[in-house]
Design a protein around this motif. Structure first.
Motif, short mmCIF file in Angstrom:
data_model
loop_
_atom_site.label_atom_id
_atom_site.label_comp_id
_atom_site.label_asym_id
_atom_site.label_seq_id
_atom_site.Cartn_x
_atom_site.Cartn_y
_atom_site.Cartn_z
N ILE A 230 0.83 -1.20 0.00
CA ILE A 230 0.00 0.00 0.00
C ILE A 230 0.87 1.25 0.00
O ILE A 230 0.63 2.20 -0.76
CB ILE A 230 -0.93 -0.01 1.22
CG1 ILE A 230 -1.86 -1.24 1.19
CG2 ILE A 230 -1.76 1.26 1.28
CD1 ILE A 230 -2.62 -1.45 2.49
N LEU A 231 1.88 1.27 0.88
CA LEU A 231 2.76 2.44 0.95
C LEU A 231 3.51 2.66 -0.36
O LEU A 231 3.70 3.80 -0.81
CB LEU A 231 3.75 2.29 2.11
CG LEU A 231 3.16 2.21 3.51
CD1 LEU A 231 4.27 2.10 4.55
CD2 LEU A 231 2.27 3.41 3.81
N THR A 232 3.93 1.57 -0.98
CA THR A 232 4.66 1.67 -2.24
C THR A 232 3.77 2.27 -3.33
O THR A 232 4.20 3.14 -4.10
CB THR A 232 5.16 0.28 -2.67
OG1 THR A 232 6.00 -0.25 -1.64
CG2 THR A 232 5.95 0.35 -3.96
N GLU A 233 2.53 1.82 -3.39
CA GLU A 233 1.60 2.38 -4.38
C GLU A 233 1.36 3.87 -4.13
O GLU A 233 1.34 4.67 -5.07
CB GLU A 233 0.27 1.63 -4.32
CG GLU A 233 0.33 0.21 -4.86
CD GLU A 233 -1.01 -0.50 -4.74
OE1 GLU A 233 -2.01 0.16 -4.36
OE2 GLU A 233 -1.05 -1.71 -5.01
N ARG A 234 1.14 4.23 -2.88
CA ARG A 234 0.88 5.62 -2.54
C ARG A 234 2.07 6.51 -2.90
O ARG A 234 1.91 7.60 -3.45
CB ARG A 234 0.57 5.74 -1.05
CG ARG A 234 -0.85 5.35 -0.70
CD ARG A 234 -1.79 6.48 -1.13
NE ARG A 234 -3.17 6.15 -0.88
CZ ARG A 234 -4.09 7.03 -0.48
NH1 ARG A 234 -3.74 8.29 -0.28
NH2 ARG A 234 -5.33 6.67 -0.29
N ALA A 235 3.26 6.06 -2.53
CA ALA A 235 4.45 6.86 -2.81
C ALA A 235 4.70 6.97 -4.32
O ALA A 235 5.06 8.04 -4.82
CB ALA A 235 5.66 6.25 -2.12
N SER A 236 4.49 5.89 -5.03
CA SER A 236 4.68 5.92 -6.49
C SER A 236 3.72 6.89 -7.13
O SER A 236 4.08 7.64 -8.06
CB SER A 236 4.49 4.51 -7.07
OG SER A 236 5.46 3.62 -6.56
N ALA A 237 2.47 6.90 -6.64
CA ALA A 237 1.49 7.84 -7.18
C ALA A 237 1.86 9.28 -6.87
O ALA A 237 1.67 10.18 -7.70
CB ALA A 237 0.10 7.51 -6.62
N TYR A 238 2.41 9.51 -5.68
CA TYR A 238 2.78 10.88 -5.30
C TYR A 238 3.89 11.42 -6.20
O TYR A 238 3.80 12.54 -6.71
CB TYR A 238 3.20 10.95 -3.84
CG TYR A 238 3.48 12.36 -3.38
CD1 TYR A 238 2.46 13.16 -2.89
CD2 TYR A 238 4.76 12.91 -3.46
CE1 TYR A 238 2.69 14.48 -2.49
CE2 TYR A 238 5.01 14.22 -3.07
CZ TYR A 238 3.98 15.00 -2.59
OH TYR A 238 4.21 16.30 -2.21
N VAL A 239 4.94 10.64 -6.39
CA VAL A 239 6.05 11.15 -7.18
C VAL A 239 5.68 11.29 -8.65
O VAL A 239 6.30 12.08 -9.39
CB VAL A 239 7.32 10.27 -7.02
CG1 VAL A 239 7.73 10.18 -5.56
CG2 VAL A 239 7.12 8.89 -7.61
N ALA A 240 4.67 10.54 -9.10
CA ALA A 240 4.27 10.59 -10.51
C ALA A 240 3.33 11.75 -10.82
O ALA A 240 3.03 12.02 -11.98
CB ALA A 240 3.59 9.28 -10.89
N ARG A 241 2.87 12.45 -9.80
CA ARG A 241 1.95 13.56 -10.02
C ARG A 241 2.58 14.69 -10.84
O ARG A 241 3.80 14.82 -10.91
CB ARG A 241 1.53 14.18 -8.68
CG ARG A 241 0.53 13.42 -7.90
CD ARG A 241 0.15 14.30 -6.71
NE ARG A 241 -0.42 13.54 -5.62
CZ ARG A 241 -0.63 14.04 -4.41
NH1 ARG A 241 -0.31 15.30 -4.15
NH2 ARG A 241 -1.15 13.30 -3.46
#
Length: 486
Positions: A230-241
């Motif tokens: 879950i954390l990995t998905e969230r962080a990946s989405a944040y940096v991809a914004r």
């Protein structure tokens, strides 16, 4: 002088260890200070971490303030990465990060347990300067990081950064304490020191996964998948914004902290949950579980997760201008591989506070480098503030030393002492010398350049030096808050 070291043979910490490449000092961040309206001029290596003297720009390298991706593992030991010497744990993504940047061989956490180190990172000060930092670690609602205290996040936000914290907070509980009260625009994660990876239950049976929590009673976020995913998905989405300003992301994994549950271990998860719900105190500690093989699986999963976030960063086109930092919050625990260090989490021996530390910033730093300079958590707060053009609050002076001049211009790190205090234990490092007093109450003196394992006590041979270092420790300790009575 350019010097490189194979990732398979970690530095001994001696004076002969590899130094940073001179080419690493070609970078500059002129314009970072201009973005926050400060003047120009050369920076002193021993100057306070302010933006009053920005770096000089170098032709061919643009001067953009970095995004900051600050990744913490949880209870990861100094030699738990293959690039730090682990013979059985394979960490190709973190090893690649080290090859692309700087690997530090004498890097330390700000304390020997979770929450005090986080206090030292977020405030840039010794944990003992704040009431919340005296808890080792925080276990109830009586202590936390006061929202009025400036933090890395609040100071960067004031300098124009977007700020987010994803993962473990462990600096106090609602209703009084929260990342969103202390400078982070966004928060997704857990408040406590540990949680069961699937159910998200803390040791007292409370559900501990929140999104944007500001006050007690805010809705929790329901997701019963494996927490690291879950954390990995969230962080990946944040940096991809699409970001319209530089950003700080504190990505705080709980891996490889107990309980010893890897992705897919649903039966082990169910058993831990059953014991928690039955009111068994200490069930989350999982004292009767785990193994070296299971720990290896968890660390390698952490490595894959970091690799996934870094791929998202690369695909976003922001890799060059993003400073990526990776470390552990303290030394390793039961199944950690710490050789040749003695001690582990909770101790001020080397194994309790020396941690793997990697820094990469493609726009400013050459890769393939190793630094044996002694550095620790408060230094990174001061360094990041300077690189971002942010001003520390003079009412809350930093205890760390900015390493920007060392990293970017080849300046010597100013001579200073690294200081630690935990209840019943003390330590101070000056150069290769380390003063230590454990719970036995006996003063010891070690030369870490020759004896990383801290087996040869030289206090009898060097009584004057022992006295000097002990006095230096006591001068700093006198400035700190006393521990409350047990």
């Amino acid at each position: 002088m350019s010097s490189y070291e194979s990732e398979s043979s970690p530095s001994s910490g001696s004076a002969a260890a590899s130094r940073l490449s001179r080419r690493a000092f070609a970078g500059g961040v002129a314009g970072a200070a201009a973005a926050v309206g400060v003047g120009a001029g050369p920076a002193r290596a021993d100057a306070p971490a302010t933006a009053e003297r920005p770096f000089a720009a170098t032709p061919g390298r643009h001067a953009k303030r970095p995004n900051i991706l600050f990744v913490l593992g949880d209870d990861l030991g100094w030699a738990d990465l293959s690039s730090y010497g682990s013979p059985h744990i394979k960490t190709p993504h973190l090893d690649r990060l080290a090859r692309q940047g700087v690997r530090f061989t004498n890097a330390y956490s700000g304390s020997a347990t979770c929450s005090p180190t986080r206090f030292s990172l977020y405030t840039g000060r010794f944990p003992g300067r704040t009431k919340g930092g005296l808890a080792e670690p925080i276990a109830d609602k009586s202590a936390g990081l006061e929202p009025t205290h400036p933090t890395l996040a609040s100071l960067l936000r004031d300098a124009g950064y977007a700020t987010a914290l994803i993962g473990k907070w462990h600096c106090g509980f609602l209703p009084d304490y929260s990342p969103t009260k202390s400078g982070w625009d966004e928060f997704f994660g857990n408040f406590g020191g540990a949680l069961e990876y699937y159910s998200k239950l803390g040791g007292g049976g409370e559900y501990d996964l929140y999104e944007g929590a500001v006050r007690e009673g805010d809705a929790t976020y329901k997701d019963l998948r494996y927490y690291t995913r879950i954390l990995t998905e969230r962080a990946s989405a944040y940096v991809a914004r699409e970001h319209d300003r530089p950003w700080l992301l504190n990505l705080n994994f709980t891996t490889p902290h107990w309980p010893w549950i890897a992705d897919g271990d649903v039966a082990a998860s169910a058993e831990i949950v059953r014991r928690i719900k039955a009111g068994e105190k200490g069930a989350l500690w999982h004292q009767d579980g785990g193994s070296i093989a299971k720990y290896t699986e968890m660390v390698q999963d952490l490595d894959r997760s970091v690799g996934e976030v870094l791929r998202a960063l690369r695909r976003s086109g922001q890799e060059r201008d993003t400073l990526v930092f990776f470390a552990s919050d303290n030394g390793g625990e039961r199944f950690s591989y710490n050789w040749p260090l003695s001690g582990n989490k909770g101790s001020l021996l080397e194994g309790g506070i020396r941690v793997p530390t990697i820094l990469r910033w493609p726009a400013r730093l050459d890769g393939g480098q190793v630094s044996d300079e002694p550095v620790y958590t408060p230094d990174w707060t001061a360094t990041l503030l300077e690189l971002a053009g942010a001003r520390p609050d003079p009412a809350y002076p930093l205890d760390g030393t900015s390493l920007a001049g060392h990293l970017l211009r080849g300046r010597e790190v100013p001579e200073r002492d690294l200081f630690w205090r935990v209840r019943g234990e003390r330590a101070l490092r000056r150069g290769d010398w380390k003063y230590h007093r454990g719970k036995s109450g006996r003063d010891q003196l070690f030369h870490l350049g020759r004896d990383q394992r801290e087996q040869a006590d030289l206090s009898g041979r060097e009584p004057a030096l022992l006295k000097e270092l002990r006095a230096a420790w006591e001068r700093t300790e006198a400035e700190l808050l006393p521990y409350p009575a047990v």
